[in-house]
Each structure stands twice: as structure tokens, then as C-alpha cells.
Scaffold this active site. Structure first.
Site, PDB file in Angstrom:
ATOM      1  N   ARG A 295      65.318 -12.381  46.713  1.00  0.00           N
ATOM      2  CA  ARG A 295      65.273 -13.183  45.609  1.00  0.00           C
ATOM      3  C   ARG A 295      66.014 -14.298  45.970  1.00  0.00           C
ATOM      4  O   ARG A 295      67.360 -14.190  45.632  1.00  0.00           O
ATOM      5  CB  ARG A 295      65.219 -12.565  44.204  1.00  0.00           C
ATOM      6  CG  ARG A 295      65.546 -13.605  43.026  1.00  0.00           C
ATOM      7  CD  ARG A 295      65.531 -12.948  41.866  1.00  0.00           C
ATOM      8  NE  ARG A 295      66.175 -11.914  41.324  1.00  0.00           N
ATOM      9  CZ  ARG A 295      67.398 -11.907  41.126  1.00  0.00           C
ATOM     10  NH1 ARG A 295      67.723 -13.245  40.877  1.00  0.00           N
ATOM     11  NH2 ARG A 295      68.351 -10.933  40.846  1.00  0.00           N
ATOM     12  N   HIS A 299      66.919 -14.160  38.549  1.00  0.00           N
ATOM     13  CA  HIS A 299      65.862 -13.132  38.146  1.00  0.00           C
ATOM     14  C   HIS A 299      64.878 -13.960  36.924  1.00  0.00           C
ATOM     15  O   HIS A 299      63.798 -13.849  37.383  1.00  0.00           O
ATOM     16  CB  HIS A 299      66.485 -12.072  37.304  1.00  0.00           C
ATOM     17  CG  HIS A 299      65.516 -11.000  36.997  1.00  0.00           C
ATOM     18  ND1 HIS A 299      65.171 -11.013  35.768  1.00  0.00           N
ATOM     19  CD2 HIS A 299      65.043 -10.188  37.577  1.00  0.00           C
ATOM     20  CE1 HIS A 299      64.198  -9.891  35.786  1.00  0.00           C
ATOM     21  NE2 HIS A 299      64.117  -9.363  36.723  1.00  0.00           N
ATOM     22  N   TYR A 308      76.939 -12.433  40.010  1.00  0.00           N
ATOM     23  CA  TYR A 308      77.126 -10.954  40.497  1.00  0.00           C
ATOM     24  C   TYR A 308      76.583 -10.987  41.938  1.00  0.00           C
ATOM     25  O   TYR A 308      76.709  -9.831  42.347  1.00  0.00           O
ATOM     26  CB  TYR A 308      76.159  -9.938  39.645  1.00  0.00           C
ATOM     27  CG  TYR A 308      74.406 -10.662  39.587  1.00  0.00           C
ATOM     28  CD1 TYR A 308      73.645 -10.783  40.644  1.00  0.00           C
ATOM     29  CD2 TYR A 308      74.121 -11.269  38.586  1.00  0.00           C
ATOM     30  CE1 TYR A 308      72.356 -10.990  40.614  1.00  0.00           C
ATOM     31  CE2 TYR A 308      72.742 -11.896  38.608  1.00  0.00           C
ATOM     32  CZ  TYR A 308      71.929 -11.562  39.688  1.00  0.00           C
ATOM     33  OH  TYR A 308      70.744 -12.308  39.403  1.00  0.00           O
TER      34      TYR A 308
END
Length: 401
Positions: A295, A299, A308
Site C-alpha cells: 500500500r 490506509h 508508523y
């Protein structure tokens, strides 16, 4: 109380696996070295450099793919990515409440989507914009979901593409039940048989619904392909916090085959999906595909991935871009010239312009719409509630409130 170190399973001699939402630089480098090729069992037909590699097991499933077909797959991916980027921008400009990007996952979705036959059924989660495209669902038809005006405006039976599902993993149970019905109705057993494909992410494999779907599909030999898009991050948690083993190996525990495919390779994704669907339509039970991809965006538009994951990881995966490897392959073999590439880009820009025009001018739905399709049969109580609500709302017309 268990420690985070107990949640991961690094191989002997390798650097420790990441145990926090933000891994160390050493952990990222070790992880990329271990997973850059997806492991020894990864099915790959096009390398990141666009080189065609042979695979004795799966080559025959794409033996009929011509240069024209490959140009079509390239066009699919370019247009789907352009629509995705436009919707991302529309959300930032307040036209959509939220958007779920697919950037980087185009090959997995287009490969799987183009493998489906007209009689097959697909169950998406909420990121399968590429599969929707392959099933004839226009990007405009997705916008109502993310604008909050409807739950999806297409006919799921007519398109053979179920409505989007927001609850993580719930679509797997829906798909298992549907595939069991195909089995009970005798719609499997030959080349003209039916199959079902259900899409979910690596994070969903930690949901009970997914495992329940595995159980039901396995014990009833349901013609169901579980298509897991492992994009490496379940929102902010890496895959290693989800499983000690590669996700495709989880199929062993349920008694059906699993395979890992390069999810950035549209040709391999097409081949493996064709094989899996063929297995199912002939009555050989379920199959799990782990499409190993990445990805490249957040998200959703509410997420900040810089909190993160490291930029080095993203930059490394950009070198494996699913669209670029097809473009390079086509150009290298003289199957695409600049005129073709320019025409595809022009089509993509036109699609984006039409999508923007449609979104900006979407009308608000009528208030009574929320009362539709609540029950299969007319309900006097619901009718009374609708009439009372509409009378109440009418009292605000033209007033300052």
C-alpha cells in the site's frame, strides 16, 4: 503478561523482527532483504524490471495473453490509478467524506478481476476499485458510498460484484455462504461452472469472520477463492504482528491449497487467479491466494502513514511499481510506442475530468430514501414513521435554523 517479542517469529540468523509500529532502520532493511522477492515460493512472471520469467506451473494460464491483451491490462491499471488519485484529491477538497486509496495494488486487483468469468461472483471489501472496474462498475458508481449518499448504486447480481463491505472480514462469510449455494445448486464440475472470489487485506486475516469462512468453505468444498491482498500494513500494524507464518500457508490448517503471488505483477496475478478459479469451478474446493503487494498511500484519507512506517520502505517499493514494469516490458518488446502511452494517459485524464464533474454535481438524495428497502414487504409502522418525519422536515423549508 506476554512481551511484544513473543508476538513475532524471526528466522535464525536474521535481524529481529519489528515489534513496534515504527520499526528501526535495521529492521526495515532486514525485512526488505527477506521479502523483496516474497520468498522462494513467490509466483512471478514479470520482474520489477519488466523481464518475462518462465514458470512451468502457471505459464499455461496466460499462454493466450497477446500483446494487445497486455496493453489492455496496462490501460486498466493506468485508468484505475488515475481515478483513485482524483478521488483522493476530491476528498481533500471536501467533496467526499473519506476515500480508501488503492495506490500500488492495481496489478493484484486488475489481474484477479480480469480472471473472473461472467458467471463468477466477486465479494469486495472497500478498496477493490480495480476489481469493480473489471466487473463493469464505473468509478462514479462508487462515489455515493464515500460521499455518504448511498450504499452503492449498482446491481450486485447484474454486475456479479457485491456491494462494498466496511466491516472488516464480514464479506468472507457472505462469500462462503454464496459459494456453498453454488455447490448445493450443482453449479460446479466443468469448464462452465461457477466460482466466487472474495477480497480482503492482511489485517482481516486476524478477524474471526475470515477464519470462520475458511472453515465453512473447506468442509463444504465451496468453490471459493480467498484473495488476500497483503499490502504489508493492517492500518498501522505490520504483517509480522498478524502471523508467524506467511499468510498463504494458513490454508494448510484448513485443508486447502494456498499460493503466494507477486501482487505487483499483473500477469502473475492473472495466471494464479485463473488457476484458482478453475480449480474451484471444477469442484476442487477453496483456494487461498496471498497477493504480495504494498500500500503506497495511506490506509484511508484519515490515516497518516508517516507515523508508523519509514520513507525508505516506501521508496524501495516504488521500484516495484506494478504499472511501470508492464510499461517497460511493452516498450522493450516493441509492443507499445509513445503514441499509445500518450493515448492511455489522455483517456485517464478524461476519466478523471468526468469523475470530478460527476462528483461535484452530485445531487443530495431525497430524505425519504432512508426509509426505502428496510423491509422486503410494506410496513405500516415504517410508512407512518416516514410520513411523520417528512412532515417534520417540511416545517424547516425556507426557515433560518
Amino acid at each position: 503478561m506476554s512481551s511484544p517479542e513473543q508476538w513475532t517469529h524471526p528466522e535464525p540468523g536474521e535481524a529481529p523482527a519489528a515489534t513496534a509500529a515504527t520499526p528501526t532502520a535495521e529492521q526495515v532493511i532486514a525485512g526488505l532483504r527477506a521479502t523483496s522477492e516474497g520468498g522462494a515460493e513467490l509466483v512471478q512472471l514479470l520482474t520489477p524490471e519488466g523481464e518475462r520469467v518462465e514458470n512451468p506451473e502457471f505459464d499455461r494460464y496466460v499462454a493466450d495473453v497477446t500483446a494487445e491483451d497486455l496493453r489492455g491490462l496496462y490501460r486498466d491499471m493506468v485508468l484505475v490509478r488515475r481515478a483513485d488519485r482524483e478521488c483522493n484529491a476530491l476528498q481533500r477538497q471536501g467533496q467526499l467524506g473519506i476515500w480508501v486509496p488503492l495506490l500500488g495494488q492495481e496489478a493484484a486487483q486488475i489481474g484477479a478481476g480480469r480472471a473472473l468469468k461472467p458467471q463468477d461472483m466477486a465479494f469486495p471489501s472497500y478498496r477493490e476499485h480495480g476489481v469493480a472496474w473489471c466487473r463493469g462498475v464505473r468509478p462514479e458508481e462508487l462515489l455515493g458510498i464515500f460521499r455518504g449518499t448511498d450504499n452503492g448504486s449498482w446491481d450486485p447480481i447484474g454486475k456479479r460484484f457485491h456491494l462494498y463491505v466496511i466491516v472488516i472480514g464480514n464479506q468472507v462469510l457472505n462469500a462462503a455462504g454464496y459459494a456453498m449455494g453454488q455447490r448445493f445448486d450443482g453449479k460446479v464440475g466443468d469448464d462452465d461452472g461457477e466460482a466466487t472470489m472474495v477480497f480482503f487485506g492482511d489485517g482481516a486475516t486476524s478477524q474471526g469472520d475470515v477464519h470462520e469462512g475458511f472453515v465453512w468453505a473447506s468442509v463444504y468444498d465451496a468453490p471459493l477463492v480467498f484473495f488476500c491482498q497483503n499490502n504489508q500494513w493492517a492500518i498501522s500494524e505490520p504483517t509480522e504482528r498478524q502471523s508467524r507464518l506467511p499468510l498463504y500457508q494458513r490454508a494448510r490448517g484448513y485443508g486447502f491449497p494456498g499460493v503466494r503471488v507477486d501482487g505487483n505483477d499483473v500477469l502473475a496475478s492473472l495466471a494464479v487467479s485463473r488457476w484458482a478459479l478453475d480449480e474451484c469451478r471444477h469442484g476442487n474446493g477453496p483456494v487461498l491466494i496471498e497477493a504480495y503487494t504494498y500500500r503506497m498511500d495511506a490506509h484511508t484519507t484519515t490515516d497518516d502513514p508517516t507515523r508508523y512506517r519509514l520513507s525508505d520502505e516506501l521508496e524501495a517499493w516504488k521500484l516495484k511499481d506494478p504499472i511501470e514494469r508492464v510499461r517497460v516490458h511493452l516498450v522493450r518488446h516493441g509492443d507499445a510506442d509513445q503514441d499509445f502511452l500518450d493515448s492511455v494517459q489522455a483517456d485517464a485524464d478524461q476519466l478523471a475530468a468526468e469523475l470530478r464533474e460527476f462528483c461535484v454535481n452530485m445531487p443530495d438524495p431525497p430524505l425519504e430514501r432512508m426509509f426505502r428497502n428496510v423491509y422486503a414487504e410494506p410496513s405500516p409502522q415504517l410508512d407512518a414513521q416516514r410520513d411523520a418525519f417528512l412532515e417534520y422536515a417540511a416545517g424547516f423549508a425556507g426557515g433560518e435554523h
